[in-house]
Design a protein around this motif. Structure first.
Motif, PDB file in Angstrom:
ATOM      1  N   LEU A 105      64.572 104.613-103.966  1.00  0.00           N
ATOM      2  CA  LEU A 105      65.687 105.948-103.029  1.00  0.00           C
ATOM      3  C   LEU A 105      65.019 106.619-102.502  1.00  0.00           C
ATOM      4  O   LEU A 105      63.307 106.620-102.526  1.00  0.00           O
ATOM      5  N   GLY A 106      65.327 106.966-101.077  1.00  0.00           N
ATOM      6  CA  GLY A 106      64.638 108.470-100.002  1.00  0.00           C
ATOM      7  C   GLY A 106      65.482 108.515 -99.060  1.00  0.00           C
ATOM      8  O   GLY A 106      67.014 107.988 -99.073  1.00  0.00           O
ATOM      9  N   SER A 107      65.039 109.262 -98.852  1.00  0.00           N
ATOM     10  CA  SER A 107      65.795 109.608 -97.232  1.00  0.00           C
ATOM     11  C   SER A 107      66.214 108.682 -96.365  1.00  0.00           C
ATOM     12  O   SER A 107      66.946 108.503 -95.115  1.00  0.00           O
ATOM     13  N   SER A 108      64.704 107.968 -96.340  1.00  0.00           N
ATOM     14  CA  SER A 108      65.121 106.372 -95.843  1.00  0.00           C
ATOM     15  C   SER A 108      63.971 106.079 -95.795  1.00  0.00           C
ATOM     16  O   SER A 108      63.123 106.070 -96.395  1.00  0.00           O
ATOM     17  N   LEU A 109      65.122 104.460 -96.106  1.00  0.00           N
ATOM     18  CA  LEU A 109      63.659 103.560 -96.462  1.00  0.00           C
ATOM     19  C   LEU A 109      62.777 102.605 -95.754  1.00  0.00           C
ATOM     20  O   LEU A 109      62.190 102.221 -96.072  1.00  0.00           O
ATOM     21  N   GLY A 110      62.767 103.422 -93.769  1.00  0.00           N
ATOM     22  CA  GLY A 110      61.960 103.058 -93.442  1.00  0.00           C
ATOM     23  C   GLY A 110      60.715 103.976 -93.161  1.00  0.00           C
ATOM     24  O   GLY A 110      59.642 103.317 -92.559  1.00  0.00           O
ATOM     25  N   LEU A 111      61.137 104.984 -93.312  1.00  0.00           N
ATOM     26  CA  LEU A 111      59.769 105.852 -93.094  1.00  0.00           C
ATOM     27  C   LEU A 111      59.847 106.593 -91.756  1.00  0.00           C
ATOM     28  O   LEU A 111      59.218 106.358 -91.066  1.00  0.00           O
ATOM     29  N   LYS A 112      60.995 106.357 -91.188  1.00  0.00           N
ATOM     30  CA  LYS A 112      60.728 105.832 -89.602  1.00  0.00           C
ATOM     31  C   LYS A 112      60.658 107.858 -89.272  1.00  0.00           C
ATOM     32  O   LYS A 112      59.510 107.994 -87.795  1.00  0.00           O
ATOM     33  N   TRP A 157      60.690 110.238 -97.027  1.00  0.00           N
ATOM     34  CA  TRP A 157      60.516 109.649 -98.179  1.00  0.00           C
ATOM     35  C   TRP A 157      60.882 109.016 -98.870  1.00  0.00           C
ATOM     36  O   TRP A 157      62.247 108.712 -98.677  1.00  0.00           O
ATOM     37  N   LEU A 158      60.501 108.202 -99.398  1.00  0.00           N
ATOM     38  CA  LEU A 158      60.733 107.666-100.372  1.00  0.00           C
ATOM     39  C   LEU A 158      60.333 107.137-102.173  1.00  0.00           C
ATOM     40  O   LEU A 158      59.419 107.308-102.118  1.00  0.00           O
ATOM     41  N   ALA A 159      60.724 107.355-102.835  1.00  0.00           N
ATOM     42  CA  ALA A 159      60.076 106.626-104.388  1.00  0.00           C
ATOM     43  C   ALA A 159      60.833 104.800-104.818  1.00  0.00           C
ATOM     44  O   ALA A 159      62.010 105.161-104.374  1.00  0.00           O
ATOM     45  N   PHE A 160      59.683 104.327-105.215  1.00  0.00           N
ATOM     46  CA  PHE A 160      60.581 103.108-105.799  1.00  0.00           C
ATOM     47  C   PHE A 160      59.642 102.412-107.268  1.00  0.00           C
ATOM     48  O   PHE A 160      58.871 102.996-108.143  1.00  0.00           O
ATOM     49  N   ALA A 161      60.410 101.692-107.500  1.00  0.00           N
ATOM     50  CA  ALA A 161      60.155 100.821-108.995  1.00  0.00           C
ATOM     51  C   ALA A 161      60.406  99.723-109.244  1.00  0.00           C
ATOM     52  O   ALA A 161      61.345  99.714-109.431  1.00  0.00           O
ATOM     53  N   GLY A 162      59.549  99.109-109.838  1.00  0.00           N
ATOM     54  CA  GLY A 162      60.565  97.071-110.185  1.00  0.00           C
ATOM     55  C   GLY A 162      60.070  96.421-110.972  1.00  0.00           C
ATOM     56  O   GLY A 162      58.350  97.247-111.737  1.00  0.00           O
TER      57      GLY A 162
END
Length: 572
Positions: A485-492, A497-502
């Motif tokens: 989840l984030g404002s941009s998944l590529g941090l361009k 920003w982004l955050a992840f979990a798995g």
């Protein structure tokens, strides 16, 4: 009265403008010109004598202009809105062009934005790119981990290793994994520098250098320290690329993998040696793009040992990876995008082979299947002792069991990937991804047969209370799920920003343990656990990441590892 040259010049220019301008289009207004000159006299700008002379000149030029207009009226009747353009001779126009050209070129040379023939042609076809990463890494081991886990990768690299040594004072030299001692605050760096050359509209060449502690295919990180010693540099990529059509590209050499995948199976640092073909075609009548990939990669060029009977080098026993993939991406609407792929990978000739009976008198002696040990391992796969050693002496004190280990399973992998991108909560980007891998060649009974019996299994075996082997504890499945989840998944861009979990689950023989992510569980298979993290773009090309993973074994002796990584990345 004192004259003022600057004011006089301005006044004269203004007066001439008022008189000369109308001459080109129509007769000037005498009243406007005379009134202007009188105003300048009152302000003390012009003396009376000069003013009288200017008035006389203006009246003369106006009379001349009216006479010219009357003469031209016979040739062409002027219409409302017509504009008369004074004729400019060709020589004057050429002079103006040369003056403008010289002025523009002088400015271009001074500012260095258009200097013809200054650089050779190849310079405009070269692209330089790279990245630098600085990482702080902590490796935290559980105190309850087993301290008898063998490091089979080091076994083969340092081998052959003596497993039975009756009369040697130094005893056994089997290497073990570090399973209990933490490694906190390891400072590590990665630097990569690549050059791409566009040879034509269809051809491209590329070279990239990268750091690395060793020639591991799954990591380009180097650990700092070492007495401030210099760091290693390796040839990471070298390839030629050909695009026969707009929808197909062929790459030969050492290059990044074209396959759609995750680090469950392939490390993000992995490059492949061989030839690849990538296909991509967008359907004209619907928002769907089809893609596919083919690959044939050399894993190792091996040979059987030197043949004493024929006095020649042994036969070739080469190892290959062959892959094929099909997939599609569907842009459902502006907010939703679905991507999926199905791949098949065949690893040819990488399983270990039990040798014929061989007798060893020294560690330098060889057996006929030594070539079948893997060129690179991490940990997790079921392995067995390759050599069928027959002792030359009846006295156990003279016995030597110099051994290598090989992979017990064959590997034919089915790889399924799914990814859904959508938007939630006022435009935030959400990605849900899943990856499933099945080793279609997994068969525990065939693994035992390949090893020459349970007693030759060196890892992932099960035993009774007396220590006798009873079977293999393994499996051929692996899967992973992840949400980002984030404002941009590529941090361009700056501020993205982004955050992840798995979660990952990898059974011991679901895949070769040498090619997946080297961070989770410190690489390899026979691992399961969680991972979370976040990223932020400080600038357009400067990003920071924080990751934490907690993993343990799927089967066998306990091995729990936590990894914390804090890093700063810059690309150019």
């Amino acid at each position: 009265m004192k004259s003022h040259p600057t004011r006089l010049a301005c006044a004269v220019a203004l007066a001439l403008t008022c008189t000369a301008g109308p001459v080109l289009a129509q007769a000037p207004s005498q009243n406007a010109t005379v009134n202007l000159i009188r105003l300048l006299v009152q302000q003390g700008v012009l003396p009376q004598a000069q003013a009288d002379a200017l008035v006389a000149q203006a009246e003369a030029e106006a009379a001349q202009a009216r006479k010219a207009d009357i003469g031209a009226a016979g040739a062409a009747q002027a219409q409302p809105g017509d504009v008369r353009v004074t004729y400019i001779p060709e020589t004057v126009r050429e002079q103006i062009r040369e003056e403008v050209k010289n002025e523009v070129m002088s400015q271009a040379k001074a500012e260095n934005w258009a200097q013809p023939n200054t650089f050779p042609d190849w310079v405009s076809r070269i692209t330089v790119e790279g990245d630098v990463r600085v990482r702080n890494e902590s490796r935290l081991m559980d105190g309850a981990n087993s301290n008898e886990l063998i490091n089979f990768a080091k076994w083969n690299d340092s081998g052959p290793v003596p497993t039975v040594v009756e009369n040697k004072p130094y005893g056994l030299k089997i290497p073990y994994l570090n399973s209990r001692q933490d490694r906190r605050n390891l400072w590590r760096v990665r630097a990569r520098l690549g050059v791409k050359a566009t040879l034509s509209d269809r051809w491209e060449a590329g070279i990239r250098l990268a750091t690395g502690s060793d020639d591991s295919p799954v990591s380009t990180s180097d650990t700092l320290g070492n007495g401030m010693g210099k760091k290693h540099l390796w040839l990471d990529q070298a390839y030629l690329s050909y695009r026969p059509t707009d929808w197909a590209t062929v790459v030969a050499g050492r290059a990044s993998s074209p396959f759609d995948s995750t680090d469950l199976l392939w490390s993000s640092d992995l490059n492949v040696d061989g030839i690849s073909a990538a296909f991509k075609h967008a359907l004209s009548d619907r928002p769907v793009t089809l893609f596919g990939n083919l690959g044939a990669y050399a894993l190792e060029y091996a040979n059987t040992p030197w043949d004493r009977n024929s006095l020649s080098e042994g036969s070739s026993e080469n190892k290959w990876l062959l892959g094929a993939q099909i997939g599609a991406e569907w842009k459902i609407n502006e907010r939703n995008n679905l991507r999926g792929s199905l791949a098949y990978y065949h690893f040819d000739n990488i399983a270990g082979q039990r040798s014929s009976a061989c007798t060893l008198y020294a560690s330098s002696d060889v057996c006929d299947t030594d070539w079948s040990r893997p060129a690179f391992m991490q940990k997790g796969n079921t392995v067995f002792l390759l050599r069928d050693i027959h002792q030359w002496s009846a006295d156990p004190k003279n016995w030597n069991e110099w051994q290598y280990v090989g992979l017990a399973s064959k590997f034919n992998l089915l790889d399924v990937n799914m990814r859904w991108d959508t938007q939630v909560m006022n435009g935030l980007n959400l990605r849900l991804a899943g990856n499933y891998v099945r080793n279609l060649a997994y068969d525990s009974n065939k693994m035992v047969d390949r090893a020459g019996g349970l007693y030759n299994i060196a890892s992932n075996g099960t035993y009774d209370a007396s220590g006798n082997p009873t079977g293999i504890e393994s499996g051929g499945n692996a899967w992973m799920v992840q949400a980002t989840l984030g404002s941009s998944l590529g941090l361009k861009d700056k501020g993205d920003w982004l955050a992840f979990a798995g979660y990952k689950y990898i059974e011991p023989d679901a895949m070769p343990d040498g090619y997946n992510d080297s961070s989770f569980h410190l690489g390899g298979t026979n691992a399961r656990g969680y991972f979370v993290g976040a990223g932020y773009a400080f600038e357009k090309n400067v990003t920071g990441h924080l990751r934490w993973s907690s993993s343990k074994e799927v089967y066998g002796a306990p091995l729990s590892i936590d990894i914390i990584q804090l890093e700063l990345n810059a690309r150019f």
